[in-house]
Motif scaffolding. Structure first.
Motif, PDB file in Angstrom:
ATOM      1  N   MET A 307       0.897  -1.171   0.256  1.00  0.00           N
ATOM      2  CA  MET A 307      -0.287   0.159   0.351  1.00  0.00           C
ATOM      3  C   MET A 307       0.948   1.353  -0.339  1.00  0.00           C
ATOM      4  N   MET A 308       1.953   1.528   0.723  1.00  0.00           N
ATOM      5  CA  MET A 308       2.960   1.901   0.832  1.00  0.00           C
ATOM      6  C   MET A 308       3.305   2.697  -1.011  1.00  0.00           C
ATOM      7  N   SER A 309       3.705   1.935  -2.000  1.00  0.00           N
ATOM      8  CA  SER A 309       4.038   1.843  -2.579  1.00  0.00           C
ATOM      9  C   SER A 309       3.180   2.148  -4.189  1.00  0.00           C
ATOM     10  N   SER A 310       1.568   2.199  -3.506  1.00  0.00           N
ATOM     11  CA  SER A 310       0.510   2.592  -4.505  1.00  0.00           C
ATOM     12  C   SER A 310       0.957   4.146  -4.079  1.00  0.00           C
ATOM     13  N   PHE A 311       1.250   4.783  -2.754  1.00  0.00           N
ATOM     14  CA  PHE A 311       1.380   6.078  -2.397  1.00  0.00           C
ATOM     15  C   PHE A 311       2.481   6.432  -3.848  1.00  0.00           C
ATOM     16  N   MET A 343       1.570 -13.028  -3.272  1.00  0.00           N
ATOM     17  CA  MET A 343       2.837 -13.444  -4.297  1.00  0.00           C
ATOM     18  C   MET A 343       2.806 -12.918  -6.179  1.00  0.00           C
ATOM     19  N   ALA A 344       1.466 -13.409  -6.546  1.00  0.00           N
ATOM     20  CA  ALA A 344       0.819 -13.202  -7.712  1.00  0.00           C
ATOM     21  C   ALA A 344       0.796 -11.545  -8.488  1.00  0.00           C
ATOM     22  N   HIS A 345       0.308 -10.811  -6.624  1.00  0.00           N
ATOM     23  CA  HIS A 345      -0.315  -9.556  -6.434  1.00  0.00           C
ATOM     24  C   HIS A 345       0.945  -8.662  -7.353  1.00  0.00           C
ATOM     25  N   PHE A 346       1.569  -9.370  -6.435  1.00  0.00           N
ATOM     26  CA  PHE A 346       3.704  -8.243  -5.919  1.00  0.00           C
ATOM     27  C   PHE A 346       4.025  -8.177  -7.453  1.00  0.00           C
ATOM     28  N   MET A 347       4.095  -9.892  -8.052  1.00  0.00           N
ATOM     29  CA  MET A 347       4.630  -9.347  -9.320  1.00  0.00           C
ATOM     30  C   MET A 347       4.490  -9.050 -10.540  1.00  0.00           C
ATOM     31  N   SER A 348       2.342  -8.307 -10.069  1.00  0.00           N
ATOM     32  CA  SER A 348       2.134  -8.048 -11.229  1.00  0.00           C
ATOM     33  C   SER A 348       1.771  -6.204 -11.065  1.00  0.00           C
ATOM     34  N   SER A 349       2.240  -6.091  -9.911  1.00  0.00           N
ATOM     35  CA  SER A 349       2.217  -4.885  -9.234  1.00  0.00           C
ATOM     36  C   SER A 349       4.453  -4.299  -9.794  1.00  0.00           C
ATOM     37  N   LEU A 350       5.337  -4.679  -9.955  1.00  0.00           N
ATOM     38  CA  LEU A 350       6.759  -4.701  -9.845  1.00  0.00           C
ATOM     39  C   LEU A 350       6.589  -4.540 -11.313  1.00  0.00           C
ATOM     40  N   SER A 351       5.429  -5.799 -11.860  1.00  0.00           N
ATOM     41  CA  SER A 351       6.241  -5.748 -13.463  1.00  0.00           C
ATOM     42  C   SER A 351       4.848  -3.862 -14.399  1.00  0.00           C
ATOM     43  N   GLU A 352       3.983  -3.469 -13.394  1.00  0.00           N
ATOM     44  CA  GLU A 352       3.591  -2.504 -13.642  1.00  0.00           C
ATOM     45  C   GLU A 352       4.618  -1.259 -13.490  1.00  0.00           C
ATOM     46  N   VAL A 353       5.065  -1.013 -12.799  1.00  0.00           N
ATOM     47  CA  VAL A 353       6.383   0.155 -11.670  1.00  0.00           C
ATOM     48  C   VAL A 353       7.598   0.075 -12.679  1.00  0.00           C
ATOM     49  N   ALA A 354       8.245  -1.946 -13.238  1.00  0.00           N
ATOM     50  CA  ALA A 354       8.567  -1.575 -14.291  1.00  0.00           C
ATOM     51  C   ALA A 354       8.685  -1.226 -16.009  1.00  0.00           C
ATOM     52  N   GLU A 355       7.351  -1.220 -15.764  1.00  0.00           N
ATOM     53  CA  GLU A 355       7.216  -1.093 -17.298  1.00  0.00           C
ATOM     54  C   GLU A 355       6.888   0.371 -17.573  1.00  0.00           C
ATOM     55  N   LYS A 356       6.568   1.348 -16.339  1.00  0.00           N
ATOM     56  CA  LYS A 356       6.542   2.723 -16.095  1.00  0.00           C
ATOM     57  C   LYS A 356       7.726   3.167 -15.978  1.00  0.00           C
ATOM     58  N   LYS A 357       8.848   2.188 -15.625  1.00  0.00           N
ATOM     59  CA  LYS A 357       9.954   2.337 -15.678  1.00  0.00           C
ATOM     60  C   LYS A 357      11.014   2.836 -16.614  1.00  0.00           C
ATOM     61  N   GLY A 358      10.137   1.933 -18.088  1.00  0.00           N
ATOM     62  CA  GLY A 358      10.664   1.869 -19.136  1.00  0.00           C
ATOM     63  C   GLY A 358      11.861   0.534 -19.109  1.00  0.00           C
ATOM     64  N   ASP A 359      11.503  -0.374 -18.040  1.00  0.00           N
ATOM     65  CA  ASP A 359      12.533  -1.565 -17.940  1.00  0.00           C
ATOM     66  C   ASP A 359      11.401  -2.735 -18.351  1.00  0.00           C
ATOM     67  N   LEU A 360      11.312  -2.698 -19.846  1.00  0.00           N
ATOM     68  CA  LEU A 360      10.431  -3.558 -20.443  1.00  0.00           C
ATOM     69  C   LEU A 360      11.185  -4.842 -20.033  1.00  0.00           C
ATOM     70  N   ALA A 361      11.784  -5.762 -20.271  1.00  0.00           N
ATOM     71  CA  ALA A 361      12.833  -6.826 -19.539  1.00  0.00           C
ATOM     72  C   ALA A 361      12.302  -6.912 -18.517  1.00  0.00           C
ATOM     73  N   ALA A 362      12.535  -6.020 -17.520  1.00  0.00           N
ATOM     74  CA  ALA A 362      12.623  -6.934 -15.799  1.00  0.00           C
ATOM     75  C   ALA A 362      10.879  -6.640 -16.329  1.00  0.00           C
ATOM     76  N   ALA A 363       9.955  -5.598 -16.307  1.00  0.00           N
ATOM     77  CA  ALA A 363       8.820  -6.341 -16.906  1.00  0.00           C
ATOM     78  C   ALA A 363       8.338  -7.586 -17.305  1.00  0.00           C
ATOM     79  N   LEU A 364       8.508  -7.603 -18.434  1.00  0.00           N
ATOM     80  CA  LEU A 364       8.341  -9.268 -18.538  1.00  0.00           C
ATOM     81  C   LEU A 364       8.530 -10.648 -17.764  1.00  0.00           C
ATOM     82  N   ASN A 365       9.905 -10.480 -17.155  1.00  0.00           N
ATOM     83  CA  ASN A 365      10.410 -11.135 -15.945  1.00  0.00           C
ATOM     84  C   ASN A 365       8.942 -11.486 -15.172  1.00  0.00           C
ATOM     85  N   TYR A 366       8.983 -10.200 -14.260  1.00  0.00           N
ATOM     86  CA  TYR A 366       7.489  -9.511 -13.654  1.00  0.00           C
ATOM     87  C   TYR A 366       6.470 -10.823 -14.122  1.00  0.00           C
ATOM     88  N   SER A 367       6.364  -9.964 -15.460  1.00  0.00           N
ATOM     89  CA  SER A 367       4.653 -10.746 -15.698  1.00  0.00           C
ATOM     90  C   SER A 367       4.898 -12.059 -15.308  1.00  0.00           C
TER      91      SER A 367
END
Length: 644
Positions: A307-311, A343-367
């Motif tokens: 929830m802190m990360s959502s802020f 765990m799946a929810h965290f991976m989804s959130s990390l993939s979303e953040v990585a995508e917004k940061k432009g790190d598509l490789a990390a986003a793909l791995n998290y996805s």
């Protein structure tokens, strides 16, 4: 990603784990219970109950030790006379074994608890077992059956001292109605839970009740977001739960529930208040993180970081958001059995953040990791559904077996009834034969007795005839005697009548003599009056003498009238008077009574008898005494009654 998603994830975790238990904080309660067990004066019953409380406090912290204490309590309870302790031990094992053992084994524990509770007949133990049945049904996907079991538990607890089970029942009912979106019943049972916890002040129950009421107001506000008072009420009861926890921290056995309350409060601020209230949301997130760390609850810690990360994501601080999500992920990975859904929810959130940061490789791995955990969740859900279906199948199979056993029992019961009827028929037949033999024997004896009685009757008949002959002779003699008595009575009556007639004749003679005497007196008085008339000169003396003579003549005329009455006097008048007076009346008394019966006054009687009136009164008093008359009885009335 928004804040509400983290709330839903945490609620799912709470539902999976059931009741949150303590880690470090509950150690104080565990130590206190262990210290109680070391007391040498503790009775076996108290040891059983204390070990059950200890197993409850250890459930999440050390499941193995919790199970061991419950099993020791069960072993000790088997040696106790009252079966309620064994029933409570089996009931406790239901919650300890759920999720660790096959549902079938858990149900066997519940069946044992029911059998022993019924044997004990203790209402509070029955309430405990019915509550545990509802608890198990609610967790195996049978909420409707759970509601019925909870209601049955409340019936057993009605009219008895308040207890912790009552609070837990209302808490569970509120949760079930919340799942059904029945907001009215959810709120009603939440407040009932608070009321019950106040009557039985258990710190854990109080926190749960505050949380339930806060949740009910939150649901009502979600249905009508324009009613801000409902939101304020939800926040008020959430704060009350947290404040109560902070005041009674050392007495709380299950503080992890407060992590849920703090996390939920933070979510309310994030979802329904402006950004200026973010500090309040972060304040409650710090509380939930503190409680999660203190109780070693990885789901609470991870959800707080999430929830802190959502802020941070909302502010565009993707690196901070990613760091917080990685901290939460690291916490979950330290868990022996992390929840795949979280765990799946965290991976989804990390993939979303990585995508917004432009790190598509990390986003793909998290996805990819998200897909893997999501598949695991799907498999777990399928397994859960399969287990639930298997449990339902086992339940149906068990019900069919029970039905077959009931039918067999009914058939055996009917067969037993047939056997009983046959046995009764045989017994009745034997009784009939015995009675028939007894009847024949009795009939023979009665015939012999009858012949003997006939002989005796013949002898008695002869004696009776002799007695009748004697009786006839006696009756004849009595008749002769009666005839003699009647003739003697007739003779006596004739003599009495002759006597009465003689008395009457004598009375008439006396009257005649009196009449002649009166005539002579009248002639004398006439002669005297004529001579006095010749001496008319002495008028005053002559007048007085003349008046006296006239007075005597009038009295003589009255006497003539009385004479006629006396001729009809009742023949028995004088004899009845003498009989009443005991023959004590003199001739003068009888004459006085005759004048009274004629109706003469005292003055007239005194003139006739030539005595003073006072002497007449004395004579009346003397006659009344001789006759034995009371003060209330009058002499005149009595004499008149004889004449009549």
């Amino acid at each position: 990603m928004n804040c509400i998603k983290w709330k839903l994830v945490f609620l799912f975790c709470a539902l999976v784990n059931g009741v949150f238990m303590t880690g470090v904080v509950a150690q104080t309660v565990v130590d206190s219970l262990k210290q109680v067990l070391r007391q040498p004066s503790l009775t076996p019953e108290e040891q059983v109950l204390t070990r059950l409380k200890l197993s409850r406090a250890l459930l999440s912290h050390d499941h193995k030790e919790a199970l061991a204490n419950a099993q020791v309590a069960l072993a000790m309870s088997r040696s106790l006379k009252d079966s309620k302790y064994a029933a409570q031990s089996h009931s406790s094992l239901v919650s300890l074994m759920f999720g660790q053992e096959d549902v079938k084994i858990v149900r066997l524990q519940l069946d044992s608890a029911f059998a022993l509770a019924e044997q004990s007949g203790d209402p509070l133990t029955l309430e405990n077992v019915w509550y545990r049945k509802g608890w198990l049904e609610n967790r195996t996907g049978k909420p409707h059956d759970a509601v019925k079991s909870f209601q049955q538990a409340l019936k057993y607890g009605a009219g008895h001292p308040p207890n912790s089970f009552e609070t837990s029942i209302y808490y569970n009912l509120s949760s079930i109605y919340a799942d059904w979106d029945d907001l009215e019943n959810q709120s009603r049972y939440a407040f009932a839970s608070l009321d019950a916890s106040r009557r039985f002040p258990d710190p854990d129950d109080m926190c749960n009740a505050y949380q339930a009421i806060g949740g009910s107001y939150e649901h009502r506000f979600a249905a009508d977001t324009s009613a801000r008072k409902l939101l304020d009420s939800s926040l008020y009861y959430n704060r009350a739960a947290i404040a109560y926890y902070q005041q009674n921290k050392n007495r709380i056995s299950f503080p992890s529930i407060l992590g849920l309350v703090a996390l939920n409060t933070a979510n309310l601020y994030a979802a329904y208040f402006p950004r200026s209230y973010r500090d309040s949301a972060l304040h409650y997130l710090d509380i939930s993180l503190e409680i999660g760390i203190a109780t070693d609850q990885q789901e609470i810690i991870a959800s707080s970081y999430g929830m802190m990360s959502s802020f941070e994501i909302a502010d565009g601080h993707y690196d901070r958001a990613s760091a917080l999500l990685l901290k939460g992920l690291e916490t979950l990975q330290r868990s022996t059995s992390p929840d795949n859904n979280v765990m799946a929810h965290f991976m989804s959130s990390l993939s979303e953040v990585a995508e917004k940061k432009g790190d598509l490789a990390a986003a793909l791995n998290y996805s990819r990791e998200y897909n893997r955990y999501h598949a695991a969740v799907f498999d777990a859900e399928k397994m859960s559904i399969a287990k639930r279906l298997e449990a339902q199948y086992q339940t149906r199979e068990r019900e069919q077996q029970l039905s077959a056993l009931q039918e067999k029992a009914a058939f055996n019961k009917k067969l037993n009834i047939v056997y009983v009827i046959l046995i009764v028929a045989c017994i009745l037949l034997l009784l009939f034969l015995f009675r028939a033999y007894h009847f024949r024997l009795k009939s023979t004896m009665q015939q012999q007795a009858l012949l003997e009685k006939e002989k005796q009757d013949a002898v008695l008949h002869m004696r009776l005839k002799e007695e009748e002959t004697r009786t006839l002779e006696l009756q004849k003699q009595e008749a002769d005697l009666q005839a003699r008595l009647k003739s003697e009575e007739a003779a006596r009556l004739q003599v009495e009548q002759q006597l009465i007639q003689a008395q009457k004749e004598q009375l008439q003679k006396d009257l005649l003599a009196g009449t002649l005497q009166v005539e002579q007196k009248n002639e004398l008085l006439q002669t005297l009056q004529e001579k006095l008339a010749a001496k008319s000169g002495e008028g005053n003396i002559v007048g007085q003498i003349t008046r006296m003579i006239d007075q005597h003549r009038r009295m003589d005329e009255d006497f003539e009238t009385a004479k006629t009455v006396l001729e009809n006097v009742h023949p028995e008048f004088f004899s009845r008077l003498q009989q009443k007076a005991g023959n004590t009346l003199t001739r003068l008394d009888l004459k006085h009574c005759s004048y009274i019966s004629m109706g003469l006054s005292t003055k007239e009687i005194s003139s006739r008898m030539g005595v003073a009136p006072k002497s007449i009164l004395m004579s009346r008093y003397r006659i009344k005494q001789k006759l034995g008359l009371g003060k209330e009885e009058g002499l005149d009335a009595y004499l008149m009654s004889i004449v009549q």
